[in-house]
Design a protein around this motif. Sequence first.
Motif, PDB file in Angstrom:
ATOM      1  N   PRO A  51     -13.022  -1.837  18.053  1.00 48.81           N
ATOM      2  CA  PRO A  51     -11.808  -1.277  18.650  1.00 48.81           C
ATOM      3  C   PRO A  51     -10.575  -1.938  18.043  1.00 48.81           C
ATOM      4  O   PRO A  51     -10.639  -3.074  17.565  1.00 48.81           O
ATOM      5  CB  PRO A  51     -11.949  -1.627  20.142  1.00 48.81           C
ATOM      6  CG  PRO A  51     -13.405  -1.887  20.343  1.00 48.81           C
ATOM      7  CD  PRO A  51     -13.917  -2.450  19.052  1.00 48.81           C
ATOM      8  N   GLU A  52      -9.442  -1.232  18.073  1.00 50.76           N
ATOM      9  CA  GLU A  52      -8.224  -1.726  17.429  1.00 50.76           C
ATOM     10  C   GLU A  52      -7.842  -3.146  17.829  1.00 50.76           C
ATOM     11  O   GLU A  52      -7.537  -3.964  16.945  1.00 50.76           O
ATOM     12  CB  GLU A  52      -7.061  -0.757  17.720  1.00 50.76           C
ATOM     13  CG  GLU A  52      -5.802  -1.050  16.912  1.00 50.76           C
ATOM     14  CD  GLU A  52      -4.937  -2.142  17.519  1.00 50.76           C
ATOM     15  OE1 GLU A  52      -4.163  -2.769  16.775  1.00 50.76           O
ATOM     16  OE2 GLU A  52      -5.058  -2.407  18.736  1.00 50.76           O
ATOM     17  N   PRO A  53      -7.866  -3.514  19.127  1.00 52.77           N
ATOM     18  CA  PRO A  53      -7.477  -4.892  19.473  1.00 52.77           C
ATOM     19  C   PRO A  53      -8.404  -5.943  18.866  1.00 52.77           C
ATOM     20  O   PRO A  53      -7.957  -7.005  18.432  1.00 52.77           O
ATOM     21  CB  PRO A  53      -7.545  -4.915  21.003  1.00 52.77           C
ATOM     22  CG  PRO A  53      -7.455  -3.485  21.416  1.00 52.77           C
ATOM     23  CD  PRO A  53      -8.138  -2.715  20.334  1.00 52.77           C
ATOM     24  N   VAL A  54      -9.708  -5.644  18.824  1.00 52.53           N
ATOM     25  CA  VAL A  54     -10.677  -6.590  18.262  1.00 52.53           C
ATOM     26  C   VAL A  54     -10.479  -6.703  16.754  1.00 52.53           C
ATOM     27  O   VAL A  54     -10.488  -7.800  16.189  1.00 52.53           O
ATOM     28  CB  VAL A  54     -12.119  -6.152  18.593  1.00 52.53           C
ATOM     29  CG1 VAL A  54     -13.128  -7.129  17.986  1.00 52.53           C
ATOM     30  CG2 VAL A  54     -12.313  -6.045  20.096  1.00 52.53           C
ATOM     31  N   ALA A  55     -10.285  -5.564  16.100  1.00 50.68           N
ATOM     32  CA  ALA A  55     -10.070  -5.567  14.656  1.00 50.68           C
ATOM     33  C   ALA A  55      -8.826  -6.374  14.299  1.00 50.68           C
ATOM     34  O   ALA A  55      -8.818  -7.146  13.329  1.00 50.68           O
ATOM     35  CB  ALA A  55      -9.940  -4.135  14.145  1.00 50.68           C
TER      36      ALA A  55
END
Length: 334
Positions: A47-51
């Motif tokens: 997901p964007e926040p993890v990436a």
Amino acid sequence: MAENDPIGAPAPDDRVLPFAVPALDIRGRVVRLGASLDQILERHRYPEPVARVLGEAAALTVMLGTTLKSEGRFQLQTKSDGPISMLVVDFNAPDNYRAMAHYDADRLAQAIDADALSTGELLGRGHLAMTVDQGSEATRYQGVVALDGQSLEEAGHQYFRQSEQIPSRIRLGVGTVLTGGGLAWRAGGLIVQFMPNSPDRMRAADLHPGDAPEGHEILASEDNDGIADDAWAETRSLVGTIEDHELLDPTLESERLLYRLFHERGAHVFEPVLVHDACRCSRERVLGMLRGFPPEDRKAMIADDGSLAVTCEFCSRRYGFDPAEVEAEISAGE
């Protein structure tokens, strides 16, 4: 960049550029990660926040790991109670790295606006460890920093203050940019460290400046890393002007970024290090891991079809084994 290079041409990616500014007694590095980071993040479909957070950790690790000589490993690892419970980035000298993250998908889904959460909010409370391993117990070193909602930049500052006792400033940026093939992940970073050669300047932090004239700011303070030196104050001020888009712009070379920052002082650049993503997993390493498990745990890993499979968390490569052959190989090695 040469004078005849086309304006707007892509700058070199997956590259770390060491530099020094003798007039300010600083040394540093600029990192730009492009295709290598995009491949890692897209491989896992994070997901964007993890990436975004893993990209920051990768840029920081590669920037620090390239200070190693021809062999050795630098690892950054976090364990914390936030939605992102663990990050691991390994840099293997001289030029390759791998990265992975553990996260709670349900907690991210329940967040009101997960994309807007800061790195500190996503990591939560826990610790960050940086480990340098140059091949023997005698050369293995680990520094640990408590995580309490701060950014990875600030955690890096804390690491150098308490473990290396070197005044340092770090800037990190991660995001996606539009390319010919669509959106792609990029990361950039810069670190500067105050390394004065003069004994008088090295002692400056230990000396109180005395009674300063009214209106004169005393530089020796927590905000200036306790360093009463105009050069370090100037360096911190310049680094503070760096914006994320400057670290991510695929047309802005690291050399040009350094010129923007230090053209009045003069920056010297050195031979860059080109890096790429690579995993260290192999059938032999996986078998060695299985050998460390109790027999009942290996039995529990056998699927309904009778096979035993292990998937690498870094590169997602799947290793399939015949359980009987695994037990035979383990018995033969004992």
